[in-house]
Design a protein around this motif. Structure first.
Motif, PDB file in Angstrom:
ATOM      1  N   MET A 104       0.844  -1.193   0.000  1.00 51.16           N
ATOM      2  CA  MET A 104       0.000   0.000   0.000  1.00 51.16           C
ATOM      3  C   MET A 104       0.878   1.241   0.000  1.00 51.16           C
ATOM      4  SD  MET A 104      -2.787   0.979   2.910  1.00 51.16           S
ATOM      5  CE  MET A 104      -1.926   2.374   3.619  1.00 51.16           C
ATOM      6  N   ASP A 105       0.435   2.310  -0.668  1.00 50.50           N
ATOM      7  CA  ASP A 105       1.208   3.554  -0.647  1.00 50.50           C
ATOM      8  C   ASP A 105       1.121   4.208   0.724  1.00 50.50           C
ATOM      9  OD1 ASP A 105       1.856   3.131  -3.223  1.00 50.50           O
ATOM     10  OD2 ASP A 105       0.555   4.684  -4.060  1.00 50.50           O
ATOM     11  N   ALA A 106       2.094   5.076   0.993  1.00 50.00           N
ATOM     12  CA  ALA A 106       2.152   5.699   2.309  1.00 50.00           C
ATOM     13  C   ALA A 106       1.213   6.889   2.437  1.00 50.00           C
ATOM     14  CB  ALA A 106       3.580   6.159   2.594  1.00 50.00           C
ATOM     15  N   ASP A 107       0.694   7.385   1.312  1.00 50.68           N
ATOM     16  CA  ASP A 107       0.006   8.683   1.357  1.00 50.68           C
ATOM     17  C   ASP A 107      -1.486   8.611   1.684  1.00 50.68           C
ATOM     18  OD1 ASP A 107      -0.845   7.531  -0.936  1.00 50.68           O
ATOM     19  OD2 ASP A 107       0.004   9.016  -2.289  1.00 50.68           O
ATOM     20  N   LEU A 108      -1.965   7.416   2.084  1.00 50.47           N
ATOM     21  CA  LEU A 108      -3.361   7.219   2.482  1.00 50.47           C
ATOM     22  C   LEU A 108      -4.339   7.415   1.332  1.00 50.47           C
ATOM     23  CD1 LEU A 108      -3.350   8.925   5.990  1.00 50.47           C
ATOM     24  CD2 LEU A 108      -3.457   6.490   5.491  1.00 50.47           C
ATOM     25  N   GLN A 109      -3.870   7.276   0.102  1.00 53.01           N
ATOM     26  CA  GLN A 109      -4.796   7.357  -1.036  1.00 53.01           C
ATOM     27  C   GLN A 109      -5.594   6.070  -1.144  1.00 53.01           C
ATOM     28  OE1 GLN A 109      -2.028   8.833  -4.288  1.00 53.01           O
ATOM     29  NE2 GLN A 109      -3.891   9.991  -4.682  1.00 53.01           N
ATOM     30  N   ASP A 110      -4.950   4.974  -0.755  1.00 54.04           N
ATOM     31  CA  ASP A 110      -5.652   3.694  -0.762  1.00 54.04           C
ATOM     32  C   ASP A 110      -6.446   3.592   0.533  1.00 54.04           C
ATOM     33  OD1 ASP A 110      -4.242   3.121  -3.107  1.00 54.04           O
ATOM     34  OD2 ASP A 110      -2.550   2.327  -1.959  1.00 54.04           O
ATOM     35  N   GLU A 206     -12.784   3.334  -2.912  1.00 56.94           N
ATOM     36  CA  GLU A 206     -12.710   4.691  -3.419  1.00 56.94           C
ATOM     37  C   GLU A 206     -11.359   5.267  -3.056  1.00 56.94           C
ATOM     38  OE1 GLU A 206     -15.925   7.895  -2.664  1.00 56.94           O
ATOM     39  OE2 GLU A 206     -16.813   5.978  -3.273  1.00 56.94           O
ATOM     40  N   ARG A 207     -10.703   5.827  -4.032  1.00 57.14           N
ATOM     41  CA  ARG A 207      -9.382   6.358  -3.761  1.00 57.14           C
ATOM     42  C   ARG A 207      -9.490   7.793  -3.245  1.00 57.14           C
ATOM     43  NH1 ARG A 207      -3.989   4.658  -5.116  1.00 57.14           N
ATOM     44  NH2 ARG A 207      -2.697   6.355  -5.861  1.00 57.14           N
ATOM     45  N   HIS A 208      -8.747   8.065  -2.175  1.00 53.53           N
ATOM     46  CA  HIS A 208      -8.815   9.393  -1.573  1.00 53.53           C
ATOM     47  C   HIS A 208      -7.751  10.299  -2.150  1.00 53.53           C
ATOM     48  CE1 HIS A 208     -11.440   7.431   1.199  1.00 53.53           C
ATOM     49  NE2 HIS A 208     -10.484   6.580   1.559  1.00 53.53           N
ATOM     50  N   GLU A 209      -7.801  11.547  -1.673  1.00 54.03           N
ATOM     51  CA  GLU A 209      -6.728  12.443  -2.039  1.00 54.03           C
ATOM     52  C   GLU A 209      -5.522  12.156  -1.175  1.00 54.03           C
ATOM     53  OE1 GLU A 209      -7.479  16.878  -2.857  1.00 54.03           O
ATOM     54  OE2 GLU A 209      -9.440  15.926  -2.733  1.00 54.03           O
ATOM     55  N   ARG A 210      -4.352  12.501  -1.684  1.00 54.69           N
ATOM     56  CA  ARG A 210      -3.141  12.371  -0.911  1.00 54.69           C
ATOM     57  C   ARG A 210      -3.329  13.118   0.402  1.00 54.69           C
ATOM     58  NH1 ARG A 210       2.286  12.142  -0.474  1.00 54.69           N
ATOM     59  NH2 ARG A 210       3.075  10.739  -2.063  1.00 54.69           N
ATOM     60  N   PHE A 211      -2.992  12.484   1.536  1.00 61.59           N
ATOM     61  CA  PHE A 211      -3.243  13.092   2.835  1.00 61.59           C
ATOM     62  C   PHE A 211      -2.407  14.368   3.022  1.00 61.59           C
ATOM     63  CE2 PHE A 211      -2.451  13.576   7.390  1.00 61.59           C
ATOM     64  CZ  PHE A 211      -3.754  13.718   7.827  1.00 61.59           C
TER      65      PHE A 211
HETATM   66 MG    MG Z   1      -0.098   8.710  -4.132  1.00 61.06          MG
END
Ligand code: MG
Ligand code: UDP
Length: 318
Positions: A104-110, A206-211
């Motif tokens: 998983m990416d670190a930016d909380l988009q997932d 649903e993919r979020h915006e980069r935190f």
């Molecule tokens: Mg990202």
């Protein structure tokens, strides 16, 4: 349910000091809830892979591990190896100590809450669970357009990727063992995993915006990634060149006959413009074709050197 199995989360981090504390606390919450519901073992860990960050990312990871080793582990890479390599480095580090791993990416988009569904699907017997985003509302029109064209183009070019799936996925220990046999240097995980096979399924989120922080994938890197994806997975562009060459040869034969007929009939042609045009056209086509072949030659060059894809400095895990 029988004994809960061990889940390792692999999270690549490149200059992510702005989001890391938030990401780690949310993941920890998720782990606690999964452990309470007996879905994963207490041995499970969240592994942050520091991909040669220039900011304090590694210090944060180190602190997290020191204060709560029952949740957090860390892998420190010796230099910035790139997203795909960082993910692989994490997976290969944990492949023998986990039963399943989620990247998983670190930016909380997932969406972290999708993890529950992934783990459930794993217990249903799936070896790979793809996280697929069902909307792109949070992306800018440009990002959405380029990304969607990318998936479609990939399909046309013969690389079998799961539509709208990035690198948010669960893989079982078996799949990881098979992945270890893929020795290629030009990594494109979302093309490689479907090649492995086994029973798989998708879960939608649903993919979020980069935190916080900014994207590490500017347009230039995205284009490079797309070219890499195509040339690593398909030789269709090379075949297209052959087709293009045949078509051009045919056209030139027609043009030759036409010129000959015109000459016989007696309308003498000045012919400057047509000659000039064809020179440019053919010159351009040749350069394009050479360029495509060059891409592949470059790939072969990188593959035959067999350089390590990443170098691990440290793995902290208690
Ligand atoms: Mg990202
Ligand atoms: N990343 C990495 N190495 C790099 C570039 C990015 O490990 O050289 C990580 C980054 O920290 C993030 C993930 O890869 O966790 C995806 O990057 P980003 O969110 O910037 O890409 P985007 O979502 O904008 O495509």
């Amino acid at each position: 349910m029988t004994e809960p199995e061990i889940l390792y989360m692999v999270v690549p981090c490149y200059n992510e000091e702005a989001v890391l504390l938030e990401t780690s606390s949310r993941l920890k919450e998720k782990y606690i809830s999964l452990i309470e519901r007996n879905m994963i073992s207490k041995e499970s860990r969240i592994v942050f892979v520091n991909d040669g960050s220039k900011d304090s990312t590694w210090e944060i990871i180190y602190e997290l591990h020191e204060s709560e080793p029952e949740f957090f582990s860390g892998v420190n890479l010796a230099h910035n190896a790139g997203h795909q390599n960082a993910v692989l480095a994490g997976l290969m580090t944990v492949k023998d100590i986990c039963d399943m791993a989620i990247t998983m990416d670190a930016d909380l988009q997932d969406d972290i809450d999708t993890i529950d569904a992934m783990v459930e699907k794993y217990y249903d017997g799936n070896q790979v669970v793809y996280g697929v985003r069902n909307a792109r509302d949070t992306d800018t029109f440009f990002k959405r357009f380029t990304a969607e064209s990318f998936y479609k183009f990939m399909k046309v070019m013969g690389a079998d990727v799961v539509y709208n799936h990035a690198d948010f996925r669960l893989m079982s220990k078996r799949v990881l063992a098979e992945l270890a046999n893929f020795k290629e240097v030009n990594l494109f995980l979302r093309g490689m995993v479907p090649l492995i096979g086994f029973k798989s399924c998708s879960v939608y989120y649903e993919r979020h915006e980069r935190f916080a922080g900014e994207s590490k994938y500017p347009l230039k890197k995205m284009l490079a990634f797309a070219v890499n994806g195509i040339t690593s997975f398909s030789t269709k562009p090379l075949k297209l060149i052959t087709t293009l060459g045949s078509i051009m040869s045919f056209i030139s034969i027609v043009a030759f006959i036409w010129a000959f007929v015109v000459k016989i009939i007696g309308h003498s042609e000045k012919g400057w413009s047509s000659t000039l045009c064809s020179i440019w056209l053919i010159g351009g086509l040749q350069l394009l074709c050479l360029g495509i072949i060059g891409e592949y030659v470059g790939k072969i060059y990188a593959e035959v050197k067999q350089r390590p894809r990443y170098i691990i400095d440290k793995f902290i895990n208690k």
